[in-house]
Design an enzyme around this catalytic site. Structure first.
Site, PDB file in Angstrom:
ATOM      1  N   CYS A  37      10.696 -21.799  46.255  1.00 27.88           N
ATOM      2  CA  CYS A  37       9.435 -21.108  46.557  1.00 27.88           C
ATOM      3  C   CYS A  37       8.377 -22.086  47.040  1.00 27.88           C
ATOM      4  CB  CYS A  37       8.905 -20.374  45.337  1.00 27.88           C
ATOM      5  SG  CYS A  37      10.085 -19.226  44.644  1.00 27.88           S
ATOM      6  N   CYS A 106      -1.134 -20.304  43.648  1.00 26.05           N
ATOM      7  CA  CYS A 106      -1.150 -21.631  43.033  1.00 26.05           C
ATOM      8  C   CYS A 106      -1.901 -21.596  41.706  1.00 26.05           C
ATOM      9  CB  CYS A 106      -1.835 -22.648  43.946  1.00 26.05           C
ATOM     10  SG  CYS A 106      -0.969 -22.885  45.501  1.00 26.05           S
TER      11      CYS A 106
END
Ligand SMILES: Cc1ncc(COP(=O)(O)O)c(C=O)c1O
Ligand SMILES: Cc1ncc(COP(=O)(O)O)c(C=O)c1O
Lengths: 127, 404, 380
Positions: A37, A106
Site C-alpha cells: 500500500c 497517513c
C-alpha cells in the site's frame, strides 16, 4: 504535490527516529500498514512505572506525509499517560500538518499505530 | 558544483535547442502567414517553410516527405493512427487489435476507446526484461487482427522492441502495424524504407523541439489509408485538418535535422554518462535495474531502490528533476503500470526512479546525482522499518500485513 | 515597400508582448511533471486559462485547451455528440469546414445532418431554423461570425429556440473573439452550451485554441492518452502557445479596435463601391474589420495576385479551404451567382492597419482593375 512547511520540517528533521527494545515489558510496539500500500509505520512507546510515556520512537516507510505524521505523534505522545494517548485523533494530526485530502490516510495510519502500540503494551503487561 | 535542480527528465520533455528556437522566431514575427493562404507571399513563405520542415522530418527516418502528416503531438498521432486505421480497415479485415501492456497511455487509451466501440484488444504481457516475445506476438495474431501497435522505445524503461520482426509478422498476416516512436527519434536509427512499418508517431518535444507539434508517418507504398479524426479545411491531404502552426513545424524540422546530424556523437557521450551513473548507483545495496540493459537506449536508466518508498524518495531528491514512472501518470499515486507489467512488486515499482539523460547533461551532474542518492537512500533506509527487518534477516514477503 | 497585411481573418501577426510572454516557455518543462520545471509550466498554463476565460466571460474550469479552432470545433461537436443518442444535428449552411465536415462525419455515427439556409445577407433564416427544430434535434452548431463575410448571427435567439427543444447549442466563435464582445456566461443563460476559439486569429500563436463549455454537459474527449485537461484532451500541453493565447487575450481591446477598423472599412467600402464593386452582407450586422467583395467580370485569383504584387496581402475566399478554386460555398448559400462569387476578394483588418494603407490599397485596386480591363479588351 505541495507539502506544508510543517510536513517538510518533520520530513527533513524527523524527531525520534529509532528503535526501542521490543522485548522490554515497558515497551509497546505497533506496526501498521503494508508495503504494497506504500506505507508501513512502526511506532514504539516506553512507559515508566507511573504509566507515563517516557519515550517514543518510530520508523516509517512511506511518503513525506506518513513520515511527518509518525514523527509528530512521537512528540505528542511523550509525557502523556495511555488514556490521554488514546485520545489523539487522526483529524488532529491532519490539521496540525495541513494534510491534503489525498494524504489523510497517513494520519489515520498514525492513529492506528498509536493504538497498536498501546494494545501491544497492555497485552504484555497483562501477561 | 552543478546548478540545481539538475534536469534528468529528458524523457518527459526536452528543452528547446537554441538553434531550434532561433529558427522558430522569424515565423513568430515577420513571417507569420497562414500556410494555407494561397493568395499572398505571407502564405507562400509559410508554406515553403512547412514543406522544408517536412523534408527534414522525413530525412531523419528515411521516408518520403509525402508520407509525413503534421499533428499536434504524438498523442494525436497515436489517436489518428490507431482509431483511423482500425476504423478504416475494420469492415474488410476485422476488429481485433494487438498491443502491449507497457505502451504509453497515448496508445492504451485510444485502444480502450476502440474496445468500447466494439473492437477486441489483446494487451500482450512483456517478458520481465520489458521486451515482447516474438513467438508470443505471433501466437496472438488472428485472421481478424486489423491493427497492431508496439512502441519502438519505451518511455519509462528505455527498452527497444524488435520492430522489424514484429512488422514482418504483421505483414504476413495482413495486419496494419503502427509504431509509437515518440521516444526514439535521435536515439536510435530509424529507416522506414526498410522497416516493415505502416504508421509511425513522432513528437518534437522529446527531441529538443517545441511542444504541441508532432507527425504521423503514413506509408505510401503499399498505401495505408486512414479515417480522419480531425475534420475541417482538408489540410494535410485530408488526413488532419486545422491551421498548421508554422513556427512549431519549423522548430520540429530543425530539431530533427540536428538529431540526424549529431545523433552518433551525442549518443556515445550520453552512453558514457549513463554507464557512469549506473556504476555509481550500483554501489548502493539492494538496487534493481528495470528493463533490459542491452536492448535499451543509452539515455535511460530506471532503477528501483528497495525498502524506500517512492514518494519520499522523490522528495528526498528534489534537487534533481526525475520521474517516478511516466510524467503523464505521476499526478496519481498508482505504482507504475509499466513496472508492474514486468512483474515487479508494488514496492519495487513504487521506489523506482527514471533518470533520463540528454543533450545538456554534464559529468558533474552525474557525479552530483550519485552522491545525492547515496546519502539520501541511506537516510531513508535508516527511517525504514522494512530495511530494519531486512537487516534482521526477516523475509518481508512472508510477513502477514494487515491490509488497510 | 513593406507589404501591407489585410488578411487578419486568416491569421494575425503575433503581438510583440505576446512573443515576450512566450519566450521563457519555449524551453519549459512538461506541465504534467511534478518537479519544479513542471510546476512552472503548470502555473503558466493556469494563468493563461484565467486570462482566456476572463476575456470570454467564462470560468477557468469551463475551458479545455486544444491545438486550435479546428480541434475545438471537432471537440465541441464530436465530444458532446458522443454522449447523446444520435438524432438530428442542425448547422447553418455557412459554417466553416471545421464544423461542416465534422457534422458530415457524424452521419457515420447515425446522426442526420440538416443544414439551415441563409438569406441574401448571410443571416440564418430564423423561421427555417425554428421549423427544422420540429424534428428531434440533439445538437445545433451556428457560428458567431462568418470568416468570409464577417456576418454576425443572432446566436442568443437561436440558442433560446434550441433550448426550448432541449438541443445542445455550440457556436464557433473563432472569428468573433477579439472583434466583438463575447460573454459566455450570458450566452450560456440563453442556451449556448459550448463555444470554440483559436489563438492565431487574435494576435496569438498558431497551434492553440480552446473549447469553452457548460459543465452540465457530458463532454467526452476525442483525443485520448495522458489524462491532461481533466481527461478531456490527452497530449502534453503546448505550454508556450497556451501562454501566448493567454497573453493575447489579456491585451485585447475589442471596442477600440472595432471602432478603428470600422472607420477604415467605411472608407474602403465607399471606394470599392465607387469602383463598381459589390459588397457581400453589407446591410447585415458584420464584424467591423471584414469586407468581402467582388467586381463583376473580374477574376478574383488574378486580382488577388495583382494586389499581392502591389504589396497588399488579401484573401480570395477563405484560407482554410486550401487549394480549392471553387466559388465560396458561403456566397453560393447566400444566392450569389457563381460567376460573381468566383471573383470574391476578402479584406480583413486589425487595429494595426492605417487609413493611409486603405487609401493606398484603393489606388492599387483601381490600377489593377484598369490593367485587367485593358488586358481583357485586348483579348476580346
Ligand atoms: C512513448 C510516448 N508516446 C506518446 C507520448 C505523447 O506525446 P505528446 O506529448 O507529443 O503528445 C509520449 C510522451 O509523453 C511518449 O513518451
Ligand atoms: C470560423 C472559423 N472556424 C474555425 C477555424 C479554424 O481554426 P484554426 O485555424 O485555429 O484551426 C477558422 C479559421 O481558419 C475559422 O475562421
Amino acid at each position: 504535490m505541495a507539502y506544508s512547511d510543517k510536513v517538510l520540517d518533520h520530513y527533513e528533521n524527523p524527531r525520534n527516529v529509532g528503535a526501542l527494545d521490543k522485548n522490554d515489558d515497558h515497551v509497546g510496539t505497533g506496526m501498521v500498514g503494508a508495503p504494497a500500500c506504500g506505507d508501513v509505520m512502526k511506532l514504539q512507546i516506553r512507559v515508566n512505572d507511573d504509566g507515563i510515556i517516557e519515550d517514543a520512537k518510530f520508523k516509517t516507510y512511506g511518503c513525506g506525509s506518513a513520515i511527518a505524521s509518525s514523527s509528530l505523534v512521537t512528540e505528542w505522545l511523550k509525557g502523556k499517560n495511555l488514556d490521554q494517548a488514546m485520545t489523539i485523533k487522526n483529524s488532529d494530526i491532519a490539521e496540525e500538518l495541513a494534510l491534503p485530502p489525498v494524504k489523510i490516510h497517513c494520519s489515520v495510519l498514525a492513529e492506528d499505530a498509536i493504538k497498536a502500540a498501546i494494545a501491544d503494551l497492555k497485552q504484555k503487561q497483562a501477561a | 558544483m552543478s546548478k540545481t535542480p539538475i534536469y534528468l527528465d529528458y524523457s518527459a520533455t526536452t528543452p528547446v535547442d537554441k538553434r531550434v528556437a532561433e529558427a522558430m522566431i522569424p515565423y513568430l514575427t515577420e513571417k507569420f502567414g497562414n500556410p494555407a493562404s494561397r493568395s499572398h507571399s505571407f502564405g507562400w513563405e509559410a508554406d515553403d517553410a512547412v514543406e522544408n520542415a517536412r523534408e527534414q522530418v522525413a530525412a531523419l527516418v528515411n521516408a518520403d516527405s509525402k508520407e509525413i502528416v503534421w499533428t499536434s503531438g504524438a498523442t494525436e498521432s497515436n489517436n489518428l493512427a490507431i482509431k483511423g486505421a482500425a476504423n478504416f480497415y475494420a469492415a474488410s479485415k476485422g476488429k481485433h487489435i494487438i498491443t502491449v501492456m507497457t505502451e504509453h497511455k497515448a496508445v492504451i487509451d485510444p485502444v480502450r476507446e476502440l474496445e468500447r466501440q466494439g473492437f477486441e484488444a489483446t494487451f500482450l504481457e512483456p517478458e520481465p526484461n520489458g521486451l515482447v516475445d516474438i513467438a508470443k506476438f505471433k501466437a496472438a495474431l488472428r485472421p481478424d487482427t486489423v491493427l497492431a501497435s508496439v512502441m519502438l522505445v519505451n518511455n519509462e524503461i528505455g527498452v527497444i522492441q524488435d520492430i522489424e520482426a514484429i512488422g514482418n509478422l504483421c505483414r504476413a498476416n495482413g495486419t496494419i502495424f503502427h509504431v509509437d516512436a515518440a521516444q526514439a527519434t535521435g536515439k536510435v536509427e530509424i529507416n522506414l524504407e526498410k522497416l516493415p512499418v505502416d504508421l509511425m508517431s513522432f513528437s518534437a518535444h522529446k527531441t529538443y523541439g517545441p511542444k504541441g507539434i508532432g507527425a504521423l508517418y503514413v506509408r505510401r507504398k503499399p498505401r495505408v489509408r486512414l479515417e480522419a479524426q480531425m475534420h475541417g479545411g482538408g489540410h494535410e491531404r485530408g488526413f488532419r485538418s486545422g491551421t498548421l502552426p508554422t513556427h512549431q513545424i519549423v522548430g520540429m524540422g530543425e530539431a530533427f535535422r540536428i538529431a540526424k546530424d549529431e545523433m552518433a556523437l551525442e549518443n556515445a557521450r550520453i552512453r558514457r554518462l549513463r554507464d557512469k551513473l549506473l556504476a555509481g548507483l550500483s554501489e548502493i545495496e539492494e538496487v534493481y535495474v528495470n528493463g533490459d540493459l542491452k536492448q535499451r537506449v543509452p539515455h535511460n536508466l530506471n532503477i528501483s531502490f528497495n525498502y524506500v518508498e517512492g514518494e519520499s524518495l522523490i522528495m528526498a531528491v528534489k534537487d534533481i528533476a526525475v520521474s517516478s514512472g511516466s510524467a503523464c501518470t505521476s499526478a496519481s499515486l498508482e505504482p507504475s503500470y509499466v513496472l508492474r507489467a514486468l512483474g515487479r512488486s508494488d514496492e519495487l515499482a513504487h521506489s523506482s526512479i527514471r533518470f533520463s539523460i540528454g543533450r545538456y547533461t554534464t559529468e558533474e551532474d552525474v557525479d552530483y546525482t550519485i552522491d545525492l542518492l547515496k546519502t539520501k537512500i541511506e537516510k531513508l533506509r535508516e527511517l525504514s522499518p522494512l530495511w530494519e527487518m531486512f537487516q534482521e534477516g526477516i523475509d518481508i514477503s512472508k510477513v502477514e500485513w494487515a491490509a488497510h | 515597400m513593406d507589404a501591407v497585411y489585410f488578411d487578419h481573418n486568416a491569421s494575425s501577426p503575433l503581438d510583440e508582448r505576446v512573443l515576450a510572454a512566450m519566450m521563457p516557455y519555449l524551453a519549459s518543462g512538461n506541465a504534467s511533471s511534478r518537479h519544479s520545471f513542471g510546476r512552472k509550466a503548470r502555473e503558466a498554463v493556469d494563468t493563461a486559462r484565467q486570462q482566456v476565460a476572463e476575456s470570454l466571460g467564462a470560468h477557468p474550469t469551463q475551458l479545455v485547451f486544444t491545438s486550435g479552432g479546428t480541434e475545438s470545433d471537432n471537440l465541441g461537436l464530436l465530444g458532446i455528440g458522443a454522449n447523446l443518442k444520435p438524432s438530428q444535428i442542425l448547422v447553418s449552411a455557412v459554417e466553416h469546414p471545421a464544423v461542416m465536415r465534422t457534422a458530415e462525419a457524424m452521419r457515420r455515427q447515425g446522426w442526420a445532418l440538416r443544414k439551415v439556409g441563409v438569406g441574401a445577407e448571410g443571416l440564418v433564416r430564423i423561421d427555417d431554423f425554428f421549423a427544422a427544430l420540429e424534428v428531434p434535434t440533439g445538437l445545433v452548431s451556428v457560428m458567431m461570425a462568418n470568416n468570409e463575410t464577417g456576418v454576425v448571427q443572432d446566436i442568443a435567439t437561436m440558442a433560446e429556440l434550441a433550448k426550448q427543444r432541449k438541443a445542445v447549442f455550440h457556436t464557433d466563435a473563432v472569428q468573433g473573439l477579439g472583434k466583438m464582445p463575447i460573454n459566455f456566461a450570458e450566452l450560456n443563460r440563453h442556451g449556448v452550451g459550448a463555444l470554440s476559439v483559436s489563438a492565431h486569429k487574435i494576435g496569438g500563436p498558431q497551434g492553440a485554441g480552446a473549447l469553452v463549455f457548460d459543465k452540465k454537459l457530458d463532454l467526452r474527449a476525442i483525443q485520448f492518452g495522458g489524462g491532461q485537461e481533466k481527461g478531456l484532451r490527452g497530449g502534453s500541453e503546448n505550454v508556450a502557445a497556451i501562454v501566448g493565447f493567454g497573453a493575447a487575450c489579456s491585451i485585447l481591446k475589442v471596442q477600440q479596435s472595432a471602432q478603428h477598423t470600422h472607420q477604415l472599412r467605411e472608407v474602403l467600402e465607399q471606394g470599392i463601391t465607387e469602383l463598381g464593386g459589390v459588397i457581400f452582407g453589407a446591410s447585415a450586422k458584420r464584424l467591423s474589420n471584414t469586407s468581402f467583395f467582388a467586381f463583376p467580370d473580374v477574376d478574383g485569383e488574378t486580382l488577388v495576385v495583382a494586389l499581392d504584387r502591389a504589396g497588399f496581402a488579401v484573401a480570395s475566399g477563405s484560407a482554410c479551404s486550401s487549394d480549392s478554386t471553387d466559388p465560396s460555398p458561403v456566397l453560393l448559400a447566400m444566392g450569389v451567382m457563381p460567376e460573381l462569387a468566383q471573383g470574391a476578394v476578402r479584406v480583413s483588418l486589425n487595429h494595426s492597419n492605417t487609413m493611409q494603407e486603405v487609401q493606398d490599397f484603393l489606388k492599387a485596386l483601381n490600377h489593377a482593375l484598369k490593367k485587367m480591363q485593358q488586358l481583357a479588351a485586348i483579348a476580346a
